[in-house]
Design an enzyme around this catalytic site. Sequence first.
Site, PDB file in Angstrom:
ATOM      1  N   ASN A   8       7.513  -0.469   4.866  1.00  0.00           N
ATOM      2  CA  ASN A   8       9.251   0.273   4.407  1.00  0.00           C
ATOM      3  C   ASN A   8       9.096   1.452   4.038  1.00  0.00           C
ATOM      4  O   ASN A   8       8.445   1.878   3.026  1.00  0.00           O
ATOM      5  CB  ASN A   8       9.114  -0.776   3.655  1.00  0.00           C
ATOM      6  CG  ASN A   8      11.131  -0.781   3.067  1.00  0.00           C
ATOM      7  OD1 ASN A   8      12.024   0.483   3.558  1.00  0.00           O
ATOM      8  ND2 ASN A   8      11.051  -0.635   1.465  1.00  0.00           N
ATOM      9  N   LYS A  10      11.698   3.418   3.682  1.00  0.00           N
ATOM     10  CA  LYS A  10      13.151   4.046   2.618  1.00  0.00           C
ATOM     11  C   LYS A  10      13.441   4.558   3.364  1.00  0.00           C
ATOM     12  O   LYS A  10      13.392   4.515   4.749  1.00  0.00           O
ATOM     13  CB  LYS A  10      12.086   3.819   1.301  1.00  0.00           C
ATOM     14  CG  LYS A  10      11.092   2.857   0.762  1.00  0.00           C
ATOM     15  CD  LYS A  10      11.337   3.327  -0.086  1.00  0.00           C
ATOM     16  CE  LYS A  10       9.651   2.650  -1.481  1.00  0.00           C
ATOM     17  NZ  LYS A  10      10.172   1.687  -2.696  1.00  0.00           N
ATOM     18  N   HIS A  94      17.099  -5.609  -0.714  1.00  0.00           N
ATOM     19  CA  HIS A  94      16.079  -5.381  -1.227  1.00  0.00           C
ATOM     20  C   HIS A  94      16.032  -4.258  -2.962  1.00  0.00           C
ATOM     21  O   HIS A  94      17.456  -4.389  -2.925  1.00  0.00           O
ATOM     22  CB  HIS A  94      15.481  -4.037  -0.874  1.00  0.00           C
ATOM     23  CG  HIS A  94      13.928  -3.280  -1.090  1.00  0.00           C
ATOM     24  ND1 HIS A  94      14.294  -2.297  -1.939  1.00  0.00           N
ATOM     25  CD2 HIS A  94      12.996  -3.081  -0.293  1.00  0.00           C
ATOM     26  CE1 HIS A  94      13.498  -1.395  -2.478  1.00  0.00           C
ATOM     27  NE2 HIS A  94      12.216  -2.304  -1.741  1.00  0.00           N
ATOM     28  N   GLU A  96      16.414  -1.714  -4.963  1.00  0.00           N
ATOM     29  CA  GLU A  96      17.089  -0.511  -4.482  1.00  0.00           C
ATOM     30  C   GLU A  96      18.558  -0.417  -4.543  1.00  0.00           C
ATOM     31  O   GLU A  96      19.316  -0.185  -4.363  1.00  0.00           O
ATOM     32  CB  GLU A  96      16.648   0.290  -3.174  1.00  0.00           C
ATOM     33  CG  GLU A  96      15.267   1.320  -4.290  1.00  0.00           C
ATOM     34  CD  GLU A  96      13.708   0.865  -3.008  1.00  0.00           C
ATOM     35  OE1 GLU A  96      14.013   1.626  -1.857  1.00  0.00           O
ATOM     36  OE2 GLU A  96      12.468   1.484  -3.553  1.00  0.00           O
ATOM     37  N   GLU A 166       9.073  -9.213  -5.117  1.00  0.00           N
ATOM     38  CA  GLU A 166       8.530  -7.641  -5.721  1.00  0.00           C
ATOM     39  C   GLU A 166       8.916  -7.445  -7.183  1.00  0.00           C
ATOM     40  O   GLU A 166      10.084  -6.840  -7.078  1.00  0.00           O
ATOM     41  CB  GLU A 166       9.324  -6.842  -4.232  1.00  0.00           C
ATOM     42  CG  GLU A 166       9.253  -6.478  -2.916  1.00  0.00           C
ATOM     43  CD  GLU A 166       9.074  -5.565  -2.481  1.00  0.00           C
ATOM     44  OE1 GLU A 166       8.731  -4.893  -1.965  1.00  0.00           O
ATOM     45  OE2 GLU A 166      10.538  -4.927  -2.353  1.00  0.00           O
ATOM     46  N   GLY A 172       6.975   1.064  -6.005  1.00  0.00           N
ATOM     47  CA  GLY A 172       6.867   2.632  -6.781  1.00  0.00           C
ATOM     48  C   GLY A 172       7.116   3.343  -7.902  1.00  0.00           C
ATOM     49  O   GLY A 172       6.990   4.608  -7.793  1.00  0.00           O
ATOM     50  N   SER A 211       3.760  -1.273  -5.490  1.00  0.00           N
ATOM     51  CA  SER A 211       2.331  -0.506  -5.317  1.00  0.00           C
ATOM     52  C   SER A 211       1.598  -1.422  -4.742  1.00  0.00           C
ATOM     53  O   SER A 211       0.482  -1.135  -5.562  1.00  0.00           O
ATOM     54  CB  SER A 211       2.457  -0.163  -7.187  1.00  0.00           C
ATOM     55  OG  SER A 211       3.282   0.588  -7.166  1.00  0.00           O
TER      56      SER A 211
HETATM   57  C1  PEP Z   1       8.912  -1.586  -1.289  1.00  0.00           C
HETATM   58  O1  PEP Z   1      10.171  -0.499  -1.508  1.00  0.00           O
HETATM   59  O2  PEP Z   1       9.233  -2.156  -1.002  1.00  0.00           O
HETATM   60  C2  PEP Z   1       7.524  -0.980  -2.070  1.00  0.00           C
HETATM   61  C3  PEP Z   1       6.839  -2.163  -2.573  1.00  0.00           C
HETATM   62  O3  PEP Z   1       7.625   0.202  -2.230  1.00  0.00           O
HETATM   63  P1  PEP Z   1       6.009   0.357  -3.072  1.00  0.00           P
HETATM   64  O4  PEP Z   1       5.374   0.170  -2.430  1.00  0.00           O
HETATM   65  O5  PEP Z   1       6.075   2.085  -2.516  1.00  0.00           O
HETATM   66  O6  PEP Z   1       5.974   0.127  -4.377  1.00  0.00           O
END
Ligand code: PEP
Length: 251
Positions: A8, A10, A94, A96, A166, A172, A211
């Site tokens: 992803n 983003k 998601h 975000e 998630e 992040g 992460s």
């Molecule tokens: C994500 O954007 O879905 C995500 C898991 O980000 P990160 O791997 O940076 O934590």
Amino acid sequence: MHKLIIANWKMHYGPVKAGAWIRAFRRERLPKELEIAVAVPHVSLPAARASLGRAGVPLLAAQDVFWADEGAFTGEVSPAMLKEFGTSFCLVGHSERRAHLGETDEMVAKKAVALQKTGIRPVICIGETEAQRKKGEHLKVVRAELTAAIAGLKGDGQAPMVVAYEPVWAIGTGKSCSTEDAKQMHEAIRAVLVKKFGKLGEEIPVLYGGSVDTRNVADYLSTTNIDGVLVGGASLDPRQFGLLCRTAMPN
Ligand code: PEP
């Protein structure tokens, strides 16, 4: 079942950089046991598609969609439009988007249905906040989010969707979820899927995201009920992401 890894990006990489990323990634040696997709910004889908070549690896994913086919929805993009670029997956819900754009369970459910009808596999993102986990509400919250998101989906056809667990506090932040906690949550998610879809619920890939990097990816993928990973930050460099895919499946 093949393990599934979805990158992803983003809000990174417009068309020029997206094309360069795909071309660089295609030079990476990749394990055959993996299905790999990359979720790119809408404006970068055409360039990403053009850079794929005939091999079609990685598969294309979008990061969001609107639920109507067409109409007076300024700024939105329909499933059919995504399909024109050969999009295989689309993220929905998601965290975000839920946090910054007010995306609700109801919207997520409508998007998932619209994608399924078009033949694009929705990747339904769910996860608890840090406060919810501290209060011991994480299982209840995630079960409720998932139940709402899949309310309108049908269980016919071939594994028509993907779920991504998630935890919001792990995205992040560098604070990844322990494999024990992820295992417990993935079991709870699997139970919801089997209750709703029967046997098909056992085949729906459930990914972990938050992460994930080269140090922890193999641990997640060797955990029961974790069928793949969703990778944000660690997917931005095509060579590092190639290394992550190789680390995921050492052979
Ligand atoms: C994500 O954007 O879905 C995500 C898991 O980000 P990160 O791997 O940076 O934590």
